[in-house]
Design a protein around this motif. Structure first.
Motif, short mmCIF file in Angstrom:
data_model
loop_
_atom_site.label_atom_id
_atom_site.label_comp_id
_atom_site.label_asym_id
_atom_site.label_seq_id
_atom_site.Cartn_x
_atom_site.Cartn_y
_atom_site.Cartn_z
N GLN A 160 54.06 82.60 120.15
CA GLN A 160 53.38 83.86 119.83
C GLN A 160 54.38 85.01 119.99
OE1 GLN A 160 50.36 83.80 118.59
NE2 GLN A 160 50.21 81.59 118.98
N PRO A 161 54.25 86.06 119.20
CA PRO A 161 55.18 87.18 119.38
C PRO A 161 54.94 87.93 120.69
CG PRO A 161 53.64 87.59 117.55
CD PRO A 161 53.33 86.23 118.08
N SER A 162 56.01 88.47 121.23
CA SER A 162 55.93 89.20 122.50
C SER A 162 56.70 90.52 122.35
CB SER A 162 56.57 88.38 123.63
OG SER A 162 57.97 88.34 123.44
N LEU A 163 56.79 91.23 123.45
CA LEU A 163 57.56 92.48 123.48
C LEU A 163 59.00 92.27 122.99
CD1 LEU A 163 57.67 95.49 124.43
CD2 LEU A 163 58.37 94.62 126.67
N ALA A 197 57.04 87.41 108.38
CA ALA A 197 56.01 86.76 107.55
C ALA A 197 54.59 87.04 108.07
CB ALA A 197 56.26 85.25 107.52
N LEU A 198 54.48 87.53 109.30
CA LEU A 198 53.16 87.85 109.86
C LEU A 198 52.69 89.22 109.35
CD1 LEU A 198 53.33 86.97 113.68
CD2 LEU A 198 52.45 85.58 111.79
N PRO A 199 51.39 89.33 109.02
CA PRO A 199 50.89 90.62 108.52
C PRO A 199 51.14 91.80 109.48
CG PRO A 199 49.27 88.89 108.17
CD PRO A 199 50.39 88.27 108.96
N ALA A 200 51.03 91.57 110.78
CA ALA A 200 51.22 92.67 111.75
C ALA A 200 52.63 93.25 111.65
CB ALA A 200 50.95 92.18 113.17
N PHE A 201 53.60 92.41 111.38
CA PHE A 201 54.99 92.86 111.25
C PHE A 201 55.22 93.43 109.85
CE2 PHE A 201 55.27 90.24 114.97
CZ PHE A 201 56.33 90.73 115.70
N ALA A 202 54.66 92.75 108.83
CA ALA A 202 54.88 93.20 107.44
C ALA A 202 54.31 94.60 107.23
CB ALA A 202 54.24 92.20 106.48
N LYS A 203 53.13 94.84 107.81
CA LYS A 203 52.47 96.14 107.66
C LYS A 203 53.23 97.26 108.40
CE LYS A 203 48.09 98.06 108.83
NZ LYS A 203 47.13 97.95 109.89
#
Ligand SMILES: N[C@@H](CCC(=O)N[C@@H](CS)C(=O)NCC(=O)O)C(=O)O
Length: 213
Positions: A160-163, A197-203
Motif C-alpha cells: 500500500q502507498p505510504s508517506l 497508475a493509481l487514481p489518487a496519484f494520477a489525479k
C-alpha cells in the motif's frame, strides 16, 4: 471544507494532493502561480496565510496549516483511514526517514528560489544550474533507494502507498522534468510507475491540474 493552496508544478503541493486523494477527502484548490506577477506567493494576502511565502498551505475548519509533511501528518491524524504510516514504531521511523530524505535533503537544494539565486545572484549559466539540479537529485535518489527494505514491494514499504511514496513520486516527476539519469534507481522507477497508475496519484499529477500550463 478543505482548501489547498497549490501550484501544479509545486512538488510540496503535489504531496498534499496525493495524500488528500488517498484519504478520499473532497477539497477545493486556490491557485498560486509561482512565476506569474513575480511570484504570487509573495503577495501580502498569501503571506498573511503562509509567512514563509511557500506552497502549500491548507485551510481547514478555520485553521491554517503550512509545511507539506506537517499537513500530511495532520490529515493522517484527523482521518486515519487508510493509514499513510505503518502501525509499527520502527517501520514508521523508516518510512519517515525516507520521506525526510526527500523533503529535507533533496527538495531544498533544488527549490525554485535556490535555482533562481544561482542564476541571478550567482550569475550561473542555465547548463550549470541544470547540472546542479541533476547532481543533487541523482545522488539523493540513489540514497533513497538504499533506504528501501531488502524485500521488493509494489510501493516503497509495502503493498500500500505510504508517506514515502507521497514524497517519492513528486520527486521523480521533477527528476524526469530535468532529464535526470534514473538508470541507477530501477526500484524507484518501478515504484513510480506502480503509484502513477493509481487514481489518487494520477489525479494529483501536475499535468492533471486545472492550473497546468
Ligand atoms: N518544506 C516545504 C517546502 C515548501 C516549498 O519550498 N515550496 C515551493 C514549491 S514546491 C515554493 O513555494 N517555492 C516558492 C519559491 O521558491 O519562491 C514544504 O514541504 O512544504
Amino acid at each position: 471544507m478543505l482548501k489547498l493552496h497549490s501550484y501544479f508544478r509545486s512538488s510540496a503541493s503535489y504531496r498534499c494532493r496525493i495524500a488528500l486523494n488517498l484519504k478520499g477527502l473532497p477539497y477545493e484548490m486556490a491557485f498560486v502561480h509561482l512565476v506569474k506577477d513575480g511570484g504570487q506567493q509573495h503577495a501580502a494576502t498569501y503571506r498573511a496565510l503562509n509567512p514563509q511565502a511557500l506552497l502549500p498551505t491548507l485551510e481547514h475548519a478555520g485553521r491554517v496549516l503550512t509545511q507539506s509533511l506537517a499537513i500530511v501528518e495532520y490529515l493522517e491524524e484527523t482521518w486515519p483511514e487508510p493509514p499513510l504510516l505503518p502501525g509499527d514504531a520502527e517501520m514508521r521511523a523508516k518510512v519517515r526517514a525516507f520521506a525526510l530524505a526527500i523533503a529535507c535533503d533533496v527538495g531544498p537544494v533544488n527549490n525554485l528560489r535556490v535555482l533562481r539565486y544561482l542564476k541571478r545572484a550567482m550569475s550561473q549559466e542555465q547548463a550549470a544550474i541544470d547540472d546542479w539540479y541533476r547532481h543533487w537529485t541523482q545522488s539523493g535518489l540513489a540514497a533513497c533507494q538504499a533506504l528501501l527494505p531488502a524485500t521488493e514491494h509494489r510501493f516503497c514499504f509495502g503493498e500500500q502507498p505510504s508517506l514515502a511514496d507521497i514524497c517519492l513520486i513528486p520527486q521523480m516527476y521533477n527528476a524526469r522534468r530535468f532529464d535526470s539519469d534514473l538508470s541507477a534507481v530501477p526500484r524507484l522507477v518501478a515504484i513510480d510507475a506502480s503509484a502513477r497508475a493509481l487514481p489518487a496519484f494520477a489525479k494529483a499529477a501536475p499535468e492533471a491540474q486545472p492550473d497546468a500550463g
